[in-house]
Design an enzyme around this catalytic site. Structure first.
Site, mmCIF file in Angstrom:
data_model
loop_
_atom_site.group_PDB
_atom_site.id
_atom_site.type_symbol
_atom_site.label_atom_id
_atom_site.label_comp_id
_atom_site.label_asym_id
_atom_site.label_seq_id
_atom_site.Cartn_x
_atom_site.Cartn_y
_atom_site.Cartn_z
ATOM 1 N N LYS A 221 41.781 66.016 -12.385
ATOM 2 C CA LYS A 221 40.622 67.055 -12.321
ATOM 3 C C LYS A 221 39.181 66.156 -12.179
ATOM 4 C CE LYS A 221 43.750 69.663 -14.948
ATOM 5 N NZ LYS A 221 44.748 69.595 -15.771
ATOM 6 N N ASP B 146 42.321 63.837 -25.584
ATOM 7 C CA ASP B 146 42.604 64.357 -24.146
ATOM 8 C C ASP B 146 41.462 64.515 -23.448
ATOM 9 O OD1 ASP B 146 43.487 65.575 -21.826
ATOM 10 O OD2 ASP B 146 44.921 66.717 -22.799
ATOM 11 N N TRP C 155 46.576 73.049 -23.749
ATOM 12 C CA TRP C 155 47.138 71.784 -23.760
ATOM 13 C C TRP C 155 47.112 70.899 -25.230
ATOM 14 C CZ3 TRP C 155 49.366 70.966 -19.208
ATOM 15 C CH2 TRP C 155 48.981 71.759 -18.140
HETATM 16 C C1 LIG Z 1 45.689 69.472 -16.691
HETATM 17 C C2 LIG Z 1 45.666 69.211 -18.113
HETATM 18 C C3 LIG Z 1 46.646 68.465 -18.730
HETATM 19 C C4 LIG Z 1 47.959 68.175 -17.854
HETATM 20 O O1 LIG Z 1 47.907 67.063 -17.151
HETATM 21 P P1 LIG Z 1 49.037 66.648 -16.201
HETATM 22 O O2 LIG Z 1 48.320 65.244 -15.696
HETATM 23 O O3 LIG Z 1 49.400 67.586 -15.344
HETATM 24 O O4 LIG Z 1 50.469 66.352 -17.153
HETATM 25 C C5 LIG Z 1 46.704 67.979 -20.004
HETATM 26 N N1 LIG Z 1 45.615 67.957 -20.736
HETATM 27 C C6 LIG Z 1 44.387 68.693 -20.118
HETATM 28 C C7 LIG Z 1 43.256 68.996 -21.018
HETATM 29 C C8 LIG Z 1 44.550 69.286 -18.963
HETATM 30 O O5 LIG Z 1 43.417 69.810 -18.323
#
Ligand SMILES: *Cc1c(COP(=O)(O)O)cnc(C)c1O
Length: 363
Positions: free
Chosen positions: A199, A175, A108
């Site tokens: 998540k 993030d 990511w």
């Molecule tokens: C799943 C995830 C993403 C991507 O998220 P989307 O909402 O599917 O774009 C980005 N960063 C992390 C750390 C993730 O676990």
């Protein structure tokens, strides 16, 4: 191998979309039929109705309360996933002649780097790529003149997590998709935090963005209306039709989080769940963890079988015991058990029991 008798209960260790509390699913499904006795479904009420604006307001105030977010930050519910924030943060915060620092700790963060590149100079401060992203880089230099430093606080794919944020005067962009509401956030050090909901917060379809208001309006490029945070702030995330159902379910989940004791309680529970599983990984000779112990994630535990020929036995056993979603990410293989906020420690115990059972019968 004799395997325990089939059970009905599922223990969902999926990395995302992921588990939510049962009572949230119950309330959400009721609202699809009849939202709070209105005679209308949550899916058909106007997003301009007062019934809806109350949901929006409660969602924002729960974020503020659970994470102790002050008035100097805006709380937004946007679409496009965390993947849109990879470039939207840079587009809004980084001018073309300035630099931002990025730390590469996995899939990511590498995607965030790729997307942000178009908007300014990026300095890759550190990377654990050549070591298979087995750890979080530490003690690297961070120049003081950077616009911001971007990190992925929990690496969902590799199972590493910053237990201590990098020390720097430069404000951070996080993030936090896979550990939001699982830890407290030091706001005095933050420029922006973003998290795809699916998540730890709610269903896919909404992205939480918490942004320092004074950091906006400093770049000179044209920003398309929908991609400019300043469009959404005065409109309370309702410049256009918001993703009503994902926001509603996220709000219900935040009510649940608050009732459980909030982020402090979650961080204790997550630590206890992680301890239970990692202790078994370390004790059981059939299993081996894949990341450096000090950087292990409390959210996603990655591990391998030391006898890979037992993989189909282990997966069949998991299936019989109702354990779902533990196959590792397709890019890494092995196993990954995601233990997000809504997961009860009893489910982690079932996984540990499966690991012991395999040891007793095949070890
Ligand atoms: C799943 C995830 C993403 C991507 O998220 P989307 O909402 O599917 O774009 C980005 N960063 C992390 C750390 C993730 O676990």
């Amino acid at each position: 191998m004799e395997i325990p008798s089939q059970v009905q209960v599922k223990h969902n260790f999926s990395a995302g979309p992921s588990i939510l509390p049962g009572e949230v699913f119950a309330k959400a499904s009721q609202a699809v039929k009849d939202f709070d006795g209105s005679g209308l479904s949550i899916l058909e009420i106007s997003h301009r109705s007062s019934a809806w604006t109350e949901v929006m307001e409660e969602a924002e105030s729960l974020v503020r309360e659970l994470l102790s977010v002050g008035d100097d930050f805006a709380v937004l519910f946007l679409t496009g996933g965390a993947s849109t924030q990879f470039f939207m943060t840079a587009m809004n915060l980084l001018d073309s002649e300035r630099s931002a620092g990025y730390v590469d700790t996995g899939t990511w963060s590498a995607k965030a780097i790729k997307e942000a590149q178009a908007f300014g100079q990026l300095l890759e401060l550190a990377s654990s790529k050549s070591d298979g992203y087995r750890y979080i880089p530490k003690d690297f230099d961070i120049p003081n003149d950077l616009n911001y430093v971007h990190i992925t606080s929990n690496n969902t794919v590799y199972g590493t997590q910053y237990h201590k944020l990098p020390s720097t005067e430069v404000p951070l962009v996080l993030d936090a998709s896979s550990d939001i509401f699982g830890r407290s956030i030091p706001w005095e050090r933050i420029q922006a935090v973003y998290a795809g909901a699916q998540k730890n917060m709610g269903p896919a379809g909404v992205t939480l963005v918490i942004i320092r208001k004074s950091a906006l309006g400093k770049v000179h490029r044209h920003i398309p209306t929908m991609l400019d945070y300043r469009t959404h702030i005065p409109k309370g995330s309702m410049f256009n039709t918001p993703p009503v159902f994902p926001i509603y379910v996220s709000m219900l989940n935040m009510r649940w989080l608050k009732k459980q004791g909030g982020v402090t309680e979650m961080s204790h529970r997550n630590a206890a769940k992680a301890k239970l599983l990692y202790e078994e990984i370390d004790r059981n000779a059939l299993f081996r963890g894949t990341v450096d112990p000090q950087d292990r994630s409390t959210m996603n535990a990655n591990f391998l079988l030391t006898k890979s020929e037992l993989e189909s036995d282990f997966l069949a056993l998991c299936d019989q015991m109702g354990i779902v979603g533990i196959k590792g990410h397709r890019s890494v293989g092995g196993f990954r058990a995601s233990m997000y906020n809504a997961m009860d420690i009893a489910s982690v115990q079932v996984l540990v029991d499966a690991m012991r059972y395999l040891e007793d019968h095949k070890g």
